[in-house]
Design an enzyme around this catalytic site. Sequence first.
Site, mmCIF file in Angstrom:
data_model
loop_
_atom_site.group_PDB
_atom_site.id
_atom_site.type_symbol
_atom_site.label_atom_id
_atom_site.label_comp_id
_atom_site.label_asym_id
_atom_site.label_seq_id
_atom_site.Cartn_x
_atom_site.Cartn_y
_atom_site.Cartn_z
ATOM 1 N N VAL A 68 -18.901 25.025 -91.979
ATOM 2 C CA VAL A 68 -19.815 26.032 -91.445
ATOM 3 C C VAL A 68 -19.431 26.450 -90.031
ATOM 4 C CG1 VAL A 68 -22.224 26.359 -90.736
ATOM 5 C CG2 VAL A 68 -21.688 25.403 -92.960
ATOM 6 N N LYS A 108 -8.942 16.556 -84.839
ATOM 7 C CA LYS A 108 -9.245 17.818 -85.509
ATOM 8 C C LYS A 108 -9.038 19.002 -84.551
ATOM 9 C CE LYS A 108 -12.884 18.662 -88.866
ATOM 10 N NZ LYS A 108 -14.301 18.492 -89.167
ATOM 11 N N GLU A 153 -27.105 29.036 -92.877
ATOM 12 C CA GLU A 153 -25.817 29.511 -93.420
ATOM 13 C C GLU A 153 -25.871 29.497 -94.945
ATOM 14 O OE1 GLU A 153 -22.908 30.697 -91.901
ATOM 15 O OE2 GLU A 153 -22.736 31.109 -94.044
ATOM 16 N N PHE A 154 -25.340 30.562 -95.564
ATOM 17 C CA PHE A 154 -25.389 30.660 -97.027
ATOM 18 C C PHE A 154 -24.010 30.708 -97.683
ATOM 19 C CE2 PHE A 154 -29.351 32.506 -95.403
ATOM 20 C CZ PHE A 154 -30.279 31.717 -96.073
ATOM 21 N N GLU A 168 -18.389 27.199 -100.503
ATOM 22 C CA GLU A 168 -17.032 26.711 -100.312
ATOM 23 C C GLU A 168 -16.132 27.401 -101.345
ATOM 24 O OE1 GLU A 168 -16.889 22.434 -100.168
ATOM 25 O OE2 GLU A 168 -18.510 22.377 -98.708
ATOM 26 N N ASN A 212 -31.430 27.172 -101.917
ATOM 27 C CA ASN A 212 -30.580 26.188 -102.590
ATOM 28 C C ASN A 212 -31.309 25.520 -103.756
ATOM 29 O OD1 ASN A 212 -28.302 26.655 -101.158
ATOM 30 N ND2 ASN A 212 -28.239 24.696 -100.099
ATOM 31 N N PHE A 216 -25.220 31.984 -111.768
ATOM 32 C CA PHE A 216 -25.715 30.603 -111.807
ATOM 33 C C PHE A 216 -26.357 30.216 -113.130
ATOM 34 C CE2 PHE A 216 -24.922 28.410 -107.815
ATOM 35 C CZ PHE A 216 -24.175 29.415 -107.222
ATOM 36 N N GLY A 231 -22.412 19.723 -108.106
ATOM 37 C CA GLY A 231 -22.030 18.700 -107.136
ATOM 38 C C GLY A 231 -21.927 19.375 -105.788
ATOM 39 N N CYS A 287 -23.962 20.311 -100.744
ATOM 40 C CA CYS A 287 -25.234 20.969 -100.428
ATOM 41 C C CYS A 287 -26.346 20.773 -101.456
ATOM 42 C CB CYS A 287 -24.988 22.456 -100.204
ATOM 43 S SG CYS A 287 -24.020 22.738 -98.721
HETATM 44 N N1 LIG Z 1 -20.389 22.996 -96.409
HETATM 45 C C1 LIG Z 1 -21.052 24.080 -96.785
HETATM 46 O O1 LIG Z 1 -20.620 24.807 -97.673
HETATM 47 C C2 LIG Z 1 -22.345 24.455 -96.116
HETATM 48 C C3 LIG Z 1 -22.902 25.723 -96.358
HETATM 49 C C4 LIG Z 1 -24.115 26.057 -95.746
HETATM 50 C C5 LIG Z 1 -24.743 25.149 -94.907
HETATM 51 N N2 LIG Z 1 -24.192 23.938 -94.693
HETATM 52 C C6 LIG Z 1 -24.840 23.030 -93.733
HETATM 53 O O2 LIG Z 1 -24.146 23.147 -92.481
HETATM 54 C C7 LIG Z 1 -24.072 21.872 -91.815
HETATM 55 C C8 LIG Z 1 -22.630 21.491 -91.561
HETATM 56 O O3 LIG Z 1 -21.997 21.331 -92.801
HETATM 57 P P1 LIG Z 1 -20.418 21.105 -92.917
HETATM 58 O O4 LIG Z 1 -20.090 20.941 -94.349
HETATM 59 O O5 LIG Z 1 -19.746 22.150 -92.097
HETATM 60 O O6 LIG Z 1 -20.328 19.696 -92.144
HETATM 61 P P2 LIG Z 1 -19.131 18.667 -91.922
HETATM 62 O O7 LIG Z 1 -19.730 17.341 -92.036
HETATM 63 O O8 LIG Z 1 -17.969 19.068 -92.769
HETATM 64 O O9 LIG Z 1 -18.681 18.929 -90.398
HETATM 65 C C9 LIG Z 1 -19.483 18.606 -89.310
HETATM 66 C C10 LIG Z 1 -18.616 18.570 -88.047
HETATM 67 O O10 LIG Z 1 -19.474 18.287 -86.926
HETATM 68 C C11 LIG Z 1 -18.766 17.442 -86.033
HETATM 69 N N3 LIG Z 1 -19.703 16.756 -85.119
HETATM 70 C C12 LIG Z 1 -20.551 15.736 -85.394
HETATM 71 N N4 LIG Z 1 -21.215 15.388 -84.259
HETATM 72 C C13 LIG Z 1 -20.791 16.215 -83.277
HETATM 73 C C14 LIG Z 1 -21.107 16.351 -81.891
HETATM 74 N N5 LIG Z 1 -22.005 15.568 -81.289
HETATM 75 N N6 LIG Z 1 -20.475 17.302 -81.180
HETATM 76 C C15 LIG Z 1 -19.552 18.101 -81.748
HETATM 77 N N7 LIG Z 1 -19.212 18.027 -83.066
HETATM 78 C C16 LIG Z 1 -19.823 17.090 -83.816
HETATM 79 C C17 LIG Z 1 -18.002 16.499 -86.951
HETATM 80 O O11 LIG Z 1 -16.931 15.876 -86.265
HETATM 81 C C18 LIG Z 1 -17.548 17.457 -88.056
HETATM 82 O O12 LIG Z 1 -16.294 18.027 -87.755
HETATM 83 C C19 LIG Z 1 -24.861 20.914 -92.707
HETATM 84 O O13 LIG Z 1 -26.188 20.883 -92.273
HETATM 85 C C20 LIG Z 1 -24.771 21.565 -94.077
HETATM 86 O O14 LIG Z 1 -25.851 21.210 -94.904
HETATM 87 C C21 LIG Z 1 -22.988 23.564 -95.257
HETATM 88 O O1 LIG Z 2 -23.559 28.716 -112.838
HETATM 89 C C1 LIG Z 2 -23.194 27.755 -112.156
HETATM 90 C C2 LIG Z 2 -22.898 27.853 -110.776
HETATM 91 C C3 LIG Z 2 -22.513 26.714 -110.079
HETATM 92 N N1 LIG Z 2 -22.410 25.526 -110.710
HETATM 93 C C4 LIG Z 2 -22.039 24.319 -109.933
HETATM 94 O O2 LIG Z 2 -22.863 24.243 -108.783
HETATM 95 C C5 LIG Z 2 -22.180 23.611 -107.710
HETATM 96 C C6 LIG Z 2 -22.297 24.431 -106.441
HETATM 97 O O3 LIG Z 2 -21.576 25.622 -106.564
HETATM 98 P P1 LIG Z 2 -21.626 26.781 -105.454
HETATM 99 O O4 LIG Z 2 -23.025 27.134 -105.190
HETATM 100 O O5 LIG Z 2 -20.721 27.852 -105.884
HETATM 101 O O6 LIG Z 2 -20.940 26.028 -104.223
HETATM 102 P P2 LIG Z 2 -21.404 25.496 -102.779
HETATM 103 O O7 LIG Z 2 -20.234 25.693 -101.903
HETATM 104 O O8 LIG Z 2 -21.989 24.134 -102.941
HETATM 105 O O9 LIG Z 2 -22.537 26.525 -102.260
HETATM 106 C C7 LIG Z 2 -23.941 26.271 -102.351
HETATM 107 O O10 LIG Z 2 -24.377 25.462 -101.270
HETATM 108 C C8 LIG Z 2 -24.091 26.014 -99.956
HETATM 109 C C9 LIG Z 2 -24.520 24.976 -98.935
HETATM 110 O O11 LIG Z 2 -25.868 25.003 -98.644
HETATM 111 C C10 LIG Z 2 -24.846 27.330 -99.809
HETATM 112 O O12 LIG Z 2 -24.588 27.867 -98.509
HETATM 113 C C11 LIG Z 2 -24.396 28.299 -100.902
HETATM 114 O O13 LIG Z 2 -25.144 29.509 -100.796
HETATM 115 C C12 LIG Z 2 -24.653 27.636 -102.263
HETATM 116 O O14 LIG Z 2 -24.185 28.488 -103.315
HETATM 117 C C13 LIG Z 2 -20.741 23.402 -108.203
HETATM 118 O O15 LIG Z 2 -20.609 22.052 -108.600
HETATM 119 C C14 LIG Z 2 -20.606 24.334 -109.392
HETATM 120 O O16 LIG Z 2 -19.695 23.875 -110.355
HETATM 121 C C15 LIG Z 2 -22.702 25.415 -112.068
HETATM 122 O O17 LIG Z 2 -22.631 24.327 -112.651
HETATM 123 N N2 LIG Z 2 -23.082 26.541 -112.751
#
Ligand SMILES: NC(=O)c1ccc[n+]([C@@H]2O[C@H](COP(=O)([O-])OP(=O)(O)OC[C@H]3O[C@@H](n4cnc5c(N)ncnc54)[C@H](O)[C@@H]3O)[C@@H](O)[C@H]2O)c1
Ligand SMILES: O=c1ccn([C@@H]2O[C@H](COP(=O)(O)OP(=O)(O)O[C@H]3O[C@H](CO)[C@@H](O)[C@H](O)[C@H]3O)[C@@H](O)[C@H]2O)c(=O)[nH]1
Length: 437
Positions: A11, A35, A150-151, A154, A207, A248, A256, A259
């Site tokens: 994010v 990193k 954030e939406f 990955e 979510n 979906f 999995g 999130c």
């Molecule tokens: N991964 C996604 O697709 C996604 C999408 C939407 C929202 N989110 C949300 O966004 C947040 C971050 O998710 P992510 O997957 O990017 O996390 P992540 O765990 O991959 O990365 C977090 C980063 O923060 C750093 N960090 C931790 N403590 C710190 C500090 N004190 N100062 C500076 N850096 C620090 C870590 O070293 C790491 O690099 C979570 O709350 C998650 O639920 C994730």
């Molecule tokens: O019809 C579907 C769609 C998805 N999946 C599964 O659902 C999981 C999540 O998929 P996806 O939502 O595409 O990936 P994420 O990167 O986890 O994204 C979700 O989680 C993020 C973290 O909060 C949000 O920001 C996104 O909007 C939300 O889609 C995966 O295991 C997919 O295989 C299914 O089984 N069937």
Amino acid sequence: MNICVIGTGYVGLVSGVCFSEIGNKVTCVDIDENKINNLKEGIIPIYEPGLEELVVKNIEAKKLSFSTDLNTAMENAEIIFIAVGTPPKENGEADLRFVEAVATSIGKKLNNYKVIVTKSTVPVGTGKWIKGIIEKESGHNNFDVASNPEFLREGSAIFDTMNMERAVIGVESEKAKEWLTKLHEPFKTNIVISDIETAEMIKYAANAFLATKISFINEIANICELVGADVTKVAEGMGLDNRIGQAFLAAGIGYGGSCFPKDTNALINIAEKAGYNLKIVKDVEDVNKNQRFRIYDKVKEAFNSDLNGKKLAVLGLAFKPNTDDMRAAPSIDIIPKLQEEGALVLAYDPVAMKNAHKEIPNLQTVESYIEAVQDADAVIILTDWEEFKNLDLITLKGVVKQPVLIDGRNMFSLDDMEELGYYYASIGRKTVKGNIK
Ligand SMILES: NC(=O)c1ccc[n+]([C@@H]2O[C@H](COP(=O)([O-])OP(=O)(O)OC[C@H]3O[C@@H](n4cnc5c(N)ncnc54)[C@H](O)[C@@H]3O)[C@@H](O)[C@H]2O)c1
Ligand SMILES: O=c1ccn([C@@H]2O[C@H](COP(=O)(O)OP(=O)(O)O[C@H]3O[C@H](CO)[C@@H](O)[C@H](O)[C@H]3O)[C@@H](O)[C@H]2O)c(=O)[nH]1
């Protein structure tokens, strides 16, 4: 504008680079020195299509930089984004220790007006809690807090951010509203303005709803198998109704990732603390936990419950395609169950094998799908990578020991499999029996 993003996970990194791409000056900060040193050289810690090119481009344009020094990074910033992890605790509750550490550090240094925005997914009420921490540490209230969840998904994170369908901005002051609206204007998107609590809730509700769609269609798939219907057609027939929508509704081995499992449990916990029993989401999680094991049942069924000594090729380890993220991937639960039955599992994933070894003990991987399937008693698909969609099923049939394909992602047509003489079990559709020994 001058932006500081704290945390360089998916994010922080993706939003940071996209904010720089639309013309802002962005510094991304992380406590992980290794990193940051890599990022300065344009070395990206995650597999995400298009990310490396965009990072390098914006570093070269001097719009994007990386640092471990929060004090300097936030000095000139007008807006600070908190994008650190909020992992689950044992009881499902979101662990806010990283957010707390960051809020404390910001408070210690804050000496002029800034908008401090939470991008991490955090429980309702966290914005106000952060405000309290910063007030205490800084000894003043010359700042605003805000929520901007954030939406992104990955695997398509850059596209999702550059083409966002909405920006949710939770604020409690006109100035924060004005700055965050201005920041999002170049994205030409719908902007939803609300109070902070509502913005925090929108993220969890979105979510949980998407997770609900997946568990719903998976339950329908399970009934389809019992009554002889085809879930892919059911989903098509349902989804063409605009009120339902096609997205979906792909039945499979359940969701999995970092999130959905975490955020559904966190929402259950938020509800519990507020004195409410969130029945639907509890069932969504329950259905999801079981769904991944249906693939295991199907493998056993193909071999009359005897997997001892069977050579199984597993294609796909990541929780979804186009990522190397293994967090809560179904493969983590499925592969050990197959191994416990005495099966020899050889796995292949285009990019997630390195991370998979950290999650799955005794995992054996090979460098190509063709190596995995050589002489296999069965091929099992766990991730819907494009590479597997394009499998040449005729060649495959020639190299496996017997043509048994167990597909957790419904990637092939039943007619094709019938014609090619495969034993083909998928999710929510009839099993094509073929003729295996
Ligand atoms: N991964 C996604 O697709 C996604 C999408 C939407 C929202 N989110 C949300 O966004 C947040 C971050 O998710 P992510 O997957 O990017 O996390 P992540 O765990 O991959 O990365 C977090 C980063 O923060 C750093 N960090 C931790 N403590 C710190 C500090 N004190 N100062 C500076 N850096 C620090 C870590 O070293 C790491 O690099 C979570 O709350 C998650 O639920 C994730
Ligand atoms: O019809 C579907 C769609 C998805 N999946 C599964 O659902 C999981 C999540 O998929 P996806 O939502 O595409 O990936 P994420 O990167 O986890 O994204 C979700 O989680 C993020 C973290 O909060 C949000 O920001 C996104 O909007 C939300 O889609 C995966 O295991 C997919 O295989 C299914 O089984 N069937």
